[in-house]
Scaffold this active site. Structure first.
Site, short mmCIF file in Angstrom:
data_model
loop_
_atom_site.label_atom_id
_atom_site.label_comp_id
_atom_site.label_asym_id
_atom_site.label_seq_id
_atom_site.Cartn_x
_atom_site.Cartn_y
_atom_site.Cartn_z
N TYR A 113 38.85 99.93 75.20
CA TYR A 113 39.05 99.82 73.75
C TYR A 113 40.54 99.65 73.48
CZ TYR A 113 39.36 100.85 68.80
OH TYR A 113 39.64 100.75 67.46
N GLU A 201 41.56 94.62 66.35
CA GLU A 201 40.83 95.43 67.33
C GLU A 201 40.15 94.55 68.38
OE1 GLU A 201 37.98 99.05 66.35
OE2 GLU A 201 36.82 97.19 66.37
#
Ligand code: GDP
Ligand code: MN
Length: 390
Positions: A113, A201
């Site tokens: 992530y 992101e």
């Protein structure tokens, strides 16, 4: 929303995965080859071009598509067509799938992530990373927060190379990938900064079986208030995917945020709007929205505001709190009358008009079957009572 940071986001524009990844690629971040399709036939053709093994990904502006069955790997072009057909017929969290992204499938070794967002409390952007990336990242953040690494970025200095290396080390990235990771980090930072993003992101950023870093998913939120200097981005806004009320509000230049209560609020001035909401709460009510019609709003704008408020089925009463300065109360009253003519509201409406041309405004509304109030407290009390059916 960036699930890993609880600070509030402002109003923003969401970009689709394919749009976000196109921006990432411009900043040197490796992404899979692929294109968007609106039909199964198109998906099949793209799959053929890419050599057969592809992933079919629903393009909707919500997270958790994978878990909802909106991301599927196809072994060949025929299966790509089949899966595209299925996914294009889906609805994910209430949003119909209109497009799919057909990407060359990656052979995944590991999912990371990686994101940048605003940390409002720290008044700085923050880079967030975790070696436990992928579809369960929210779970990871909730149960093992020590697996989430955060590094703040000084907006004046920008991202420093040692910071990227710190992150790479903290997520146990193999050393031979650190250089590539640093490039991706600085690409993401530049993309974030140049587009006035509130979030950039990558989840997952994968290490492939052949030991390369690739951004498989992408998500960007762009600050609405900065869009005036990004006309190219404003243009790709997907209004089909937004709540119609928000699109409508933007069209008329109204600042509108839908909330969960049942008292619609129409107010001029952001400060007065917040005060009105507070006082509604003080008397035991819950506002259905924040709405600032702005200074000098004419009848047309007022009518649009009223349509927007009344299109929310939760609304059981409407409170008009207008402080006439540049905005003239008689203009607002005319707007209310126009809108009432149009939408025939069947909820009680409480109105408080003070300031410029208030008397004329009140006179215009005399026969409009509205509850009038002198003070803000009085108006809020009456609106709360009306919403409860008293
Ligand atoms: P999200 O669920 O909306 O975040 O959609 P993602 O694009 O992140 O995809 C969800 C999951 O699908 C990823 O975490 C991967 O595990 C898997 N996935 C996505 N693309 C590929 C791919 O090219 N190959 C393989 N094997 N899995 C993929
Ligand atoms: Mn994802």
């Amino acid at each position: 929303m960036p699930v890993l940071l609880k600070s509030k986001q402002g109003k923003n524009m969401k970009l689709h995965e394919y749009q976000s990844k196109t921006i990432f690629a411009k900043y040197g971040i490796p992404i899979p080859k692929g294109r968007v399709a609106a039909t199964a036939d198109e998906a099949k053709q793209i799959a053929e071009e890419l050599g057969g093994r592809v992933v079919i990904k629903s393009q909707v502006l919500v997270g958790g598509r994978g878990k909802a069955g909106g991301v599927k790997v196809a072994k060949n072009a025929d299966e790509a067509a089949e899966l595209a057909q299925q996914i294009l017929a889906m609805e994910i969290k209430g949003l119909p799938v209109r497009k799919v992204l057909v990407d060359e499938a990656a052979a995944i070794e590991h999912e990371i992530y990686f994101s940048i967002t605003n940390d409002r409390a720290a008044k700085k952007p923050v880079m967030i990373a975790s070696s436990a990336g992928g579809v369960d990242i929210e779970e990871v953040a909730a149960t093992t927060p020590e697996k989430i690494i955060k590094v703040h970025i000084d907006p004046l200095l920008g991202l420093r190379d040692y910071q990227s290396r710190d992150i790479a080390a903290s997520i146990d990235l193999p050393r031979e990938l650190w250089r590539d990771f640093s490039r991706i980090a600085s690409g993401l930072w530049q993309a974030y900064r140049d587009t006035d993003a509130e979030l950039a992101e990558i989840n997952p950023l994968v290490i492939t079986k052949d030991n390369k870093l690739v951004a498989l998913d992408g998500k960007m939120l762009i600050d609405d208030n900065a869009l005036f200097r990004h006309p190219d981005l404003a243009e790709i806004r997907d209004v089909d995917e937004e709540a119609p009320a928000e699109t409508e509000a933007r069209r008329y230049g109204l600042s509108f945020i839908k909330l969960d209560g049942n008292i619609g609020c129409m107010v001029n001035g952001a400060g007065l709007a917040m005060t009105s909401m507070d006082i509604v709460k003080l008397f035991g009510g819950e506002p259905a929205n924040f709405l600032d019609i702005g200074g000098g709003a004419g009848a047309e704008k007022v009518a649009a505001a009223m349509r927007i408020i009344l299109s929310d089925p939760n609304v059981k009463a409407v409170l008009f709190n207008i402080f006439g300065g540049i905005t003239r109360c008689d203009e607002v009253a005319r707007g209310i009358l126009t809108a009432m003519d149009e939408v025939k509201p069947n909820v009680p409406m409480v109105v408080r008009l003070v300031g410029t041309n208030a008397e004329e405004g009140r006179r215009l509304l005399d026969n409009a079957n509205m509850i009038t109030a002198e003070t803000l407290a009085d108006a809020a009390k009456k609106a709360v009572a009306a919403a409860k059916g008293n």
